[in-house]
Design an enzyme around this catalytic site. Structure first.
Site, PDB file in Angstrom:
ATOM      1  N   ASP A  26      -2.428  -7.356  -1.726  1.00 44.82           N
ATOM      2  CA  ASP A  26      -3.603  -6.788  -1.087  1.00 44.82           C
ATOM      3  C   ASP A  26      -3.127  -5.836   0.012  1.00 44.82           C
ATOM      4  O   ASP A  26      -1.968  -5.908   0.449  1.00 44.82           O
ATOM      5  CB  ASP A  26      -4.467  -7.906  -0.511  1.00 44.82           C
ATOM      6  CG  ASP A  26      -5.770  -7.389   0.068  1.00 44.82           C
ATOM      7  OD1 ASP A  26      -6.415  -6.540  -0.567  1.00 44.82           O
ATOM      8  OD2 ASP A  26      -6.139  -7.825   1.172  1.00 44.82           O
ATOM      9  N   ASP A  28      -5.439  -4.241   3.103  1.00 40.25           N
ATOM     10  CA  ASP A  28      -5.989  -4.524   4.434  1.00 40.25           C
ATOM     11  C   ASP A  28      -5.698  -5.968   4.818  1.00 40.25           C
ATOM     12  O   ASP A  28      -6.043  -6.906   4.100  1.00 40.25           O
ATOM     13  CB  ASP A  28      -7.502  -4.291   4.446  1.00 40.25           C
ATOM     14  CG  ASP A  28      -7.859  -2.814   4.467  1.00 40.25           C
ATOM     15  OD1 ASP A  28      -7.356  -2.109   5.340  1.00 40.25           O
ATOM     16  OD2 ASP A  28      -8.641  -2.373   3.598  1.00 40.25           O
TER      17      ASP A  28
END
Length: 351
Positions: A26, A28
């Site tokens: 991922d 953020d």
């Protein structure tokens, strides 16, 4: 109790970067926050890559194109190519292409990332419900998304046009705080029409399928900071996961997690890719131990203690204490979400 109910974090004698061929990362809260690299991320990812691990960046944000994301990562010191980036825009475009004829028009409510992904699948982005679209797709359009765009989607969906969403994350982190995400905009169209979209992004299978198709991963490890997208997505895909504590998930939420939100591994940050993971030993009767910490449940509260070896050989790391607490809390909860008092135990770890 289901065989898939995890009751303690896993251990690994090998560094995770050696035990798995591909990290599905991922962005953020894992690699960057507010546009800036998270501490230790650049160095850890560089070392994992140098050791032979393939790094892929998997994001629910459909606004930016893979080219734009790759440029941003490279500027931060994490060299990346567009092919290393997988977005929910790509996943939803593939999903739409499986439901409509080739060359179909698709009404786009979102940003350039969606338009590029649709064209990649041979579909034609259009802007109006009056353009005879075969589908409507909705993705994060940034803070400038006009209210009229949501009305345009509503007009088409109300006429029976199939509706797709890149993802339904209600919030998205920004440099100024937490902002409404694509899921909030999807709710507006749902309220106006009473319809339900087909959703592609994490934690649902279309996104996991897209990552595997594009990376060719045989032993993937999902790396994320969110229980309800990253970790649940790994659970749904039947693959292992690493939760890093650099984003939105705090220790209390982790301890209370129901089975689909429980990660395989837990670590402070991306340096966890470069090391093995300590085993958690013990049981509910004698307590659960991880390198200097022992956790148990007493009177519906978690209790955490340091043992007499806690200062030897680097033991006593607070994350080891958290691993022991996870084992105690998850075992006690079984296949349900936890409801234990955690405050005093977490205070011992400085959380």
């Amino acid at each position: 109790m289901s065989e898939r109910v995890r009751t303690r974090p896993g251990g690994s004698a090998r560094a995770l970067s050696a035990a798995y061929d591909t990290a599905l990362l991922d962005l953020d809260g894992v690699v960057y926050a507010g546009g800036e690299a998270i501490v230790h991320a650049v160095e850890a990812l560089g070392a994992a890559r140098a050791g032979g691990m393939h790094l892929a960046y998997v994001t629910n944000n459909a606004l930016r194109t893979p080219d734009a994301v790759a440029r941003h990562l490279t500027e931060l010191g994490v060299p990346a190519e567009p092919d290393d980036v997988i977005t929910s825009a790509q996943a939803v475009a593939r999903l739409i292409a499986e439901h409509v004829p080739a060359g179909s028009r698709v009404l786009v409510i979102g940003g350039e990332g969606l338009r590029v992904a649709l064209r990649e699948r041979g579909l034609e982005p259009v802007e109006s419900a009056d353009d005879a679209p075969a589908a409507v797709v909705q993705g994060y359009g940034g803070p400038e998304l006009a209210w009229g765009r949501l009305a345009e989607a509503s007009y088409a969906v109300a006429r029976g046009v199939p509706w797709f969403a890149s993802n339904t994350d209600l919030t998205i982190p920004s440099a100024r705080g937490i902002a409404p995400g694509n899921g909030a905009a999807v709710e507006v169209v749902r309220i106006a029409t009473g319809a339900e979209p087909q959703v592609a992004g994490k934690p649902l299978p279309p996104m996991h399928r897209e990552t595997i198709l594009r990376t060719g991963a045989e032993r993937p490890l999902v790396v994320g900071d969110r229980l309800d997208t990253d970790i649940e997505g790994a659970f749904n895909g039947g693959v292992d996961s690493l939760l890093v504590l650099t984003g939105v998930t705090d220790a209390a939420r982790l301890l209370a997690a129901e089975p689909k939100y429980r990660p395989t591994y837990v670590d402070a940050d991306l340096r966890g890719l470069l090391t093995g993971q300590p085993e958690v030993s013990g049981d509910a009767g004698q307590g659960f131990t991880c390198r200097g910490w022992t956790a148990s449940v007493r009177a519906e509260a978690l209790v955490l203690n340091r043992d007499r070896y806690g200062d030897e050989d680097g033991a006593g790391d607070p994350v080891d204490g958290l691993r022991a607490l996870c084992a105690a809390a998850w075992t006690h909860a079984g296949d349900a979400a936890g409801r234990l008092e955690t405050g005093k135990a977490l205070a011992r770890l400085g959380w």
